[in-house]
Each structure stands twice: as C-alpha cells, then as structure tokens.
Design an enzyme around this catalytic site. Structure first.
Site, PDB file in Angstrom:
ATOM      1  N   SER A   7      37.854 -72.484  37.774  1.00 18.47           N
ATOM      2  CA  SER A   7      36.558 -73.412  37.880  1.00 18.47           C
ATOM      3  C   SER A   7      36.435 -73.296  39.302  1.00 18.47           C
ATOM      4  O   SER A   7      37.244 -73.759  40.153  1.00 18.47           O
ATOM      5  CB  SER A   7      36.633 -74.659  37.204  1.00 18.47           C
ATOM      6  OG  SER A   7      37.190 -74.157  35.458  1.00 18.47           O
ATOM      7  N   ILE A  25      29.096 -79.790  36.717  1.00 20.26           N
ATOM      8  CA  ILE A  25      28.665 -78.882  36.367  1.00 20.26           C
ATOM      9  C   ILE A  25      30.104 -77.965  36.499  1.00 20.26           C
ATOM     10  O   ILE A  25      30.557 -78.135  37.943  1.00 20.26           O
ATOM     11  CB  ILE A  25      27.764 -77.937  37.084  1.00 20.26           C
ATOM     12  CG1 ILE A  25      25.990 -78.889  36.972  1.00 20.26           C
ATOM     13  CG2 ILE A  25      27.953 -76.497  36.532  1.00 20.26           C
ATOM     14  CD1 ILE A  25      25.881 -79.372  35.409  1.00 20.26           C
ATOM     15  N   GLU A  26      30.636 -77.316  35.798  1.00 16.40           N
ATOM     16  CA  GLU A  26      31.884 -76.713  35.737  1.00 16.40           C
ATOM     17  C   GLU A  26      31.273 -74.793  35.209  1.00 16.40           C
ATOM     18  O   GLU A  26      30.824 -75.216  35.054  1.00 16.40           O
ATOM     19  CB  GLU A  26      32.633 -76.887  35.418  1.00 16.40           C
ATOM     20  CG  GLU A  26      34.124 -76.666  35.005  1.00 16.40           C
ATOM     21  CD  GLU A  26      35.258 -76.485  34.278  1.00 16.40           C
ATOM     22  OE1 GLU A  26      36.643 -76.181  34.006  1.00 16.40           O
ATOM     23  OE2 GLU A  26      34.822 -77.980  33.456  1.00 16.40           O
ATOM     24  N   VAL A  27      31.573 -74.225  36.749  1.00 15.84           N
ATOM     25  CA  VAL A  27      31.199 -72.655  36.501  1.00 15.84           C
ATOM     26  C   VAL A  27      32.756 -71.728  36.182  1.00 15.84           C
ATOM     27  O   VAL A  27      33.868 -72.409  37.613  1.00 15.84           O
ATOM     28  CB  VAL A  27      30.339 -71.879  38.034  1.00 15.84           C
ATOM     29  CG1 VAL A  27      29.898 -70.989  37.775  1.00 15.84           C
ATOM     30  CG2 VAL A  27      28.733 -73.256  37.420  1.00 15.84           C
TER      31      VAL A  27
END
Length: 132
Positions: free
Chosen positions: A115, A126-128
């Site tokens: 992440s 916001i975590e991608v």
C-alpha cells in the site's frame, strides 16, 4: 441462520467542496463522475469505479437519512488496483499529490497487500494497494 452480505454497493462521503472532490477522484484516482437525480428530484453527485460508487454529500446539505455525525475528513478508505504501486507513485507525483506513507505491507480483507497512502482534499486517508 444469520443472513449474509455479498458486497459493498456504495458508501457516502461528506465533503467540503463537491468540485474539488470530483476533480481529485477523477484526475488522481481515475474514477468516473456521475450526476444522478433520485426520486426526490434533487441533483446528486457520485464517483464510480468497478462495480461500486461513492455518493457525495455537501457539508451542511447532507441528504437524509445520513450518518449521525457527517463531516469531511473522517474516512479511511482502501482501494485495490492491479496497476503496480510504483506506477501509482509516479502518477501521484505527476499530479502533484504527496504520498504520505509507503509502499508498506499491510493486511487487506483477503490477505497481504502492498500500500501507499495519500490524502484527498478533505483530509480523508486514501490507501491504494496491490494484492500480494
């Protein structure tokens, strides 16, 4: 037997500025903006990705029913992507968006993920992530 849920259809974010939020999520995260008109005749905004969407409520003009304490900047969201995290980092840099942390290994709903973390215009985390 207890009934079981199958998936998440949508969630709601209360935001300070609909336009700034739409710009961020479409330009930076690749979501699609949608305007819709429910049965009450109001105009509402959403962000669509995959088979899910995020409905947007303007701060002070939230639609009923709503959360007990709706406020901008109170969410922590994790999005999965097949695009490598390194490509996301380069994209965020090109967009002028700072990565707050990462890449770091975490545990997602179905197992290990890699992440990166950033903030949207309201300060939501916001975590991608990439599944590992």
């Amino acid at each position: 037997m207890t009934p079981a849920l199958a998936s998440l259809d949508h969630l709601v974010l209360t935001v300070a500025d609909i336009g700034a939020t739409v710009d961020f999520y479409t330009r930076v995260l690749g979501m699609r903006a949608e305007v819709f008109h429910p049965a009450d005749g109001s105009e509402r905004h959403a962000l669509v990705f995959g088979r899910q969407k995020i409905n947007l409520h303007p701060r002070g003009g939230e639609f009923d029913p709503k959360a007990a304490h709706p406020a901008p900047g109170t969410a922590d969201l994790c999005f999965l992507s097949e695009v490598p995290v390194a490509d996301w980092q380069a994209h965020f840099a090109a967009c002028g968006v700072a990565v707050e942390e990462g890449p770091v290994r975490r545990t997602g709903a179905t197992g290990p993920i890699l992440s990166v973390y950033l903030r949207d215009p309201d300060g939501n985390l916001i975590e991608v992530s990439n599944p590992l």
